[in-house]
Design an enzyme around this catalytic site. Structure first.
Site, PDB file in Angstrom:
ATOM      1  N   ASP A 148       0.848  -1.194   0.000  1.00  0.00           N
ATOM      2  CA  ASP A 148       0.000   0.000   0.000  1.00  0.00           C
ATOM      3  C   ASP A 148       0.885   1.246   0.000  1.00  0.00           C
ATOM      4  OD1 ASP A 148      -2.352   1.430  -0.004  1.00  0.00           O
ATOM      5  OD2 ASP A 148      -2.581   1.389   2.174  1.00  0.00           O
ATOM      6  N   LYS A 174      -4.056  -2.058  10.246  1.00  0.00           N
ATOM      7  CA  LYS A 174      -4.443  -2.205   8.844  1.00  0.00           C
ATOM      8  C   LYS A 174      -4.680  -3.664   8.460  1.00  0.00           C
ATOM      9  CE  LYS A 174      -3.311   2.105   7.419  1.00  0.00           C
ATOM     10  NZ  LYS A 174      -4.141   2.970   6.590  1.00  0.00           N
ATOM     11  N   ARG A 221      -7.782   3.815  13.557  1.00  0.00           N
ATOM     12  CA  ARG A 221      -6.917   4.982  13.784  1.00  0.00           C
ATOM     13  C   ARG A 221      -6.340   5.055  15.187  1.00  0.00           C
ATOM     14  NH1 ARG A 221      -5.737   5.932   8.651  1.00  0.00           N
ATOM     15  NH2 ARG A 221      -7.541   6.545   7.418  1.00  0.00           N
ATOM     16  N   THR A 247      -8.793  -5.891   4.305  1.00  0.00           N
ATOM     17  CA  THR A 247      -8.776  -4.963   3.167  1.00  0.00           C
ATOM     18  C   THR A 247      -9.795  -5.500   2.175  1.00  0.00           C
ATOM     19  OG1 THR A 247      -6.398  -4.643   3.498  1.00  0.00           O
ATOM     20  CG2 THR A 247      -7.303  -3.911   1.385  1.00  0.00           C
ATOM     21  N   GLU A 282      -9.228   3.845  -2.021  1.00  0.00           N
ATOM     22  CA  GLU A 282      -7.987   3.714  -2.785  1.00  0.00           C
ATOM     23  C   GLU A 282      -8.247   3.056  -4.135  1.00  0.00           C
ATOM     24  OE1 GLU A 282      -4.651   2.235  -0.624  1.00  0.00           O
ATOM     25  OE2 GLU A 282      -5.335   3.055   1.300  1.00  0.00           O
ATOM     26  N   HIS A 299      -3.825  14.051   0.922  1.00  0.00           N
ATOM     27  CA  HIS A 299      -4.037  13.176   2.077  1.00  0.00           C
ATOM     28  C   HIS A 299      -2.831  13.257   3.024  1.00  0.00           C
ATOM     29  CE1 HIS A 299      -5.147   9.619   4.418  1.00  0.00           C
ATOM     30  NE2 HIS A 299      -3.964   9.079   4.144  1.00  0.00           N
ATOM     31  N   GLN A 309      -3.547   2.667  15.176  1.00  0.00           N
ATOM     32  CA  GLN A 309      -2.492   3.172  14.292  1.00  0.00           C
ATOM     33  C   GLN A 309      -1.658   4.257  14.974  1.00  0.00           C
ATOM     34  OE1 GLN A 309      -4.044   4.640  10.542  1.00  0.00           O
ATOM     35  NE2 GLN A 309      -2.013   5.067   9.703  1.00  0.00           N
ATOM     36  N   ASP A 335      -9.021   0.231   2.266  1.00  0.00           N
ATOM     37  CA  ASP A 335      -7.991  -0.117   3.248  1.00  0.00           C
ATOM     38  C   ASP A 335      -8.522   0.259   4.639  1.00  0.00           C
ATOM     39  OD1 ASP A 335      -5.656  -0.603   4.641  1.00  0.00           O
ATOM     40  OD2 ASP A 335      -4.706   1.269   4.034  1.00  0.00           O
ATOM     41  N   GLU A 387      -9.639  12.363   7.762  1.00  0.00           N
ATOM     42  CA  GLU A 387      -9.518  13.690   7.147  1.00  0.00           C
ATOM     43  C   GLU A 387     -10.841  14.455   7.164  1.00  0.00           C
ATOM     44  OE1 GLU A 387      -7.230  14.103   3.204  1.00  0.00           O
ATOM     45  OE2 GLU A 387      -7.437  11.961   3.520  1.00  0.00           O
ATOM     46  N   GLU A 420     -10.433   3.711   3.891  1.00  0.00           N
ATOM     47  CA  GLU A 420      -9.609   4.544   3.008  1.00  0.00           C
ATOM     48  C   GLU A 420     -10.007   4.209   1.579  1.00  0.00           C
ATOM     49  OE1 GLU A 420      -5.445   3.948   4.061  1.00  0.00           O
ATOM     50  OE2 GLU A 420      -5.600   5.502   5.613  1.00  0.00           O
TER      51      GLU A 420
END
Ligand code: MN
Length: 445
Positions: free
Chosen positions: A145, A271, A255, A275, A219, A152, A258, A251, A392, A217
């Site tokens: 990834d 993560k 948080r 996925t 992607e 971002h 993380q 993904d 975000e 996420e």
């Protein structure tokens, strides 16, 4: 890179009526690969046989069976590409050979097909809702990834390092990390909320609890076609020859886990719990009309180092794909409220092209293998409405989002379903789509 040719002609129509619907993701100009269980007992989960095929309208065309019926006899070596459990031989061949298959398929499915051809094709055509679509035609050996949206990276960086959002390597290196291939699942698979270490109270030791700040996420993924030998890098001018096609990627990211684990070696368990990918591989040839120039760098930015520079990549290395993320909570489902649009973004805004990502990945001699999956990293744009994850969008949970059900979201709650879509549109060409990538959050055990 593929040229635009007669298979992209917007006037092409198929005798498969559903493929001519202006809103379908899968007109005759697309023909993405997938794998399906076409046996009669597929729905009951009985004896099964997996087949490689392409999607046309709301149907699946069994290519294994078409090959057996001799429909590809005019294409050299085509008999070697089918009747395998995966599509390795087809993914690994030169793009020009795959091009001949595409061209033949377009002819067989178009209104120009002969009556005899049409009869044979029809016998091997299944409505998607009458079979089981299993998804990716490749067993994914490795998953990488990247982190290639500068918007971002700048947004996330400024939350954690307000004075220094973008690290000094960002404009030189397509930043990435090695992900986990075993937990990649197909669209529609439920996602169980992971447990992990949370240290939200800096005064106390961490606690091991269900993740609180669960996120998605948005992607774009791409599959490696032909691989490279260990110790043999891939030249940037040949990068696209190694890319089989693209899919949508979610993904999923915890948080809180993380934030606590990511230093000094990057994301790990935040993560690797899951996925999700969409079940179709849209080929690079189908995407030919939707190529764009690489990201236009600020005049003050450094130019890419030589091994990442190429005229063709600069001219057409980008991809113009509209990506959309929707959410539907349990309450919304119960009250029949349609999924709510969260963001729209586009990989044409990525700082690095997929060719540069692939070339960089192999630049140390690392061998990429057919079926490896790479993802671009969260695709975000300049605008607020173009932020590809909740971290975000809600600015780390400080600006919750209002939903049409009267609910608010900072991060994902149990029962929430995230739905991602992707499609390409350009004046003078037929719209094509990537299908959907969806997943619903189940509570932790
Ligand atoms: Mn990611």
């Amino acid at each position: 890179m593929y040229e635009i040719n007669e298979t992209h002609d917007p006037n092409l129509k198929s005798w498969v009526e559903s493929a001519n619907d202006p809103n379908t993701d899968f007109p005759i100009q697309n023909l993405p690969f997938t794998v399906a269980d076409t046996s009669d007992s597929a729905i009951d989960g009985g004896w099964s046989r997996y087949n490689i095929g392409v999607i046309i309208g709301d149907c699946f065309l069994n290519l294994d069976a078409c090959s057996e019926a001799g429909l590809f006899d005019t294409i050299a070596d085509a008999e070697d590409w089918f009747n395998e459990s995966a599509i390795y031989s087809l993914a690994a061949i030169p793009g020009s050979a795959r091009s001949r298959l595409r061209s033949r398929l377009v002819q067989l499915l178009s209104e120009d097909a002969t009556a005899d051809e049409r009869t044979v094709v029809e016998r091997n055509l299944h409505r998607c809702d009458e079979i089981r679509i299993l998804g990716t035609p490749l067993n994914i050996g490795d998953y990488t990834d990247f982190y290639c949206s500068i918007y971002h990276a700048t947004n996330v960086g400024s939350m954690f390092r307000p004075d220094n959002p973008l690290l000094p390597n960002y404009k030189y290196i397509p930043i990435g990390y090695h992900g986990r291939a075993s937990s990649i699942v197909i669209s529609g698979t439920d996602i169980k909320r992971p447990r992990g270490q949370n240290r939200s109270d800096a005064e106390k030791p961490p606690v091991f609890i269900p993740a609180k700040n669960l996120d998605y996420e948005m992607e774009l993924g791409f599959f490696v076609g032909k691989g490279n030998e260990l110790g043999e890098p891939i030249n940037i001018s040949e990068a696209e020859e190694h890319i089989f096609g693209v899919c949508l990627v979610n993904d999923w990211s915890a948080r809180d886990m993380q934030a606590w684990e990511y230093q000094p070696l990057g994301p790990f368990l935040s993560k690797s719990f899951a996925t999700t990918i969409s079940p179709y591989v849209v080929t690079m040839e189908a995407l030919a009309p939707f190529r764009t120039p690489a990201f236009e760098r600020d005049p003050d930015d450094p130019q890419p180092l030589e091994y990442l520079s190429d005229e063709q990549n600069q001219k057409l290395g980008g991809l113009d794909i509209n990506l959309e993320v929707y959410i539907q909570t349990e309450k919304m489902r119960n009250e029949n409220i349609e999924p709510h649009l969260l963001s729209r973004s586009n990989p044409k805004d990525l700082y690095w092209t997929i060719g540069q990502m692939l070339t960089h990945h192999a630049s140390n001699g690392c061998n990429l293998q057919t079926g490896d999956l790479m993802a671009t990293g969260t695709v975000s744009g300049k605008e607020k409405s173009e932020r590809g994850c909740l971290l975000e969008m809600t600015w780390r949970g400080t600006e919750p989002i209002d939903l049409p059900s009267g609910e608010q979201r900072r991060f994902l709650e149990d029962g929430d379903e995230v739905i991602m879509k992707g499609f390409c549109e350009r004046e003078g060409f037929r719209r094509i789509g990537l299908g959907e990538c969806r997943g619903r959050i189940l509570p932790a055990d």
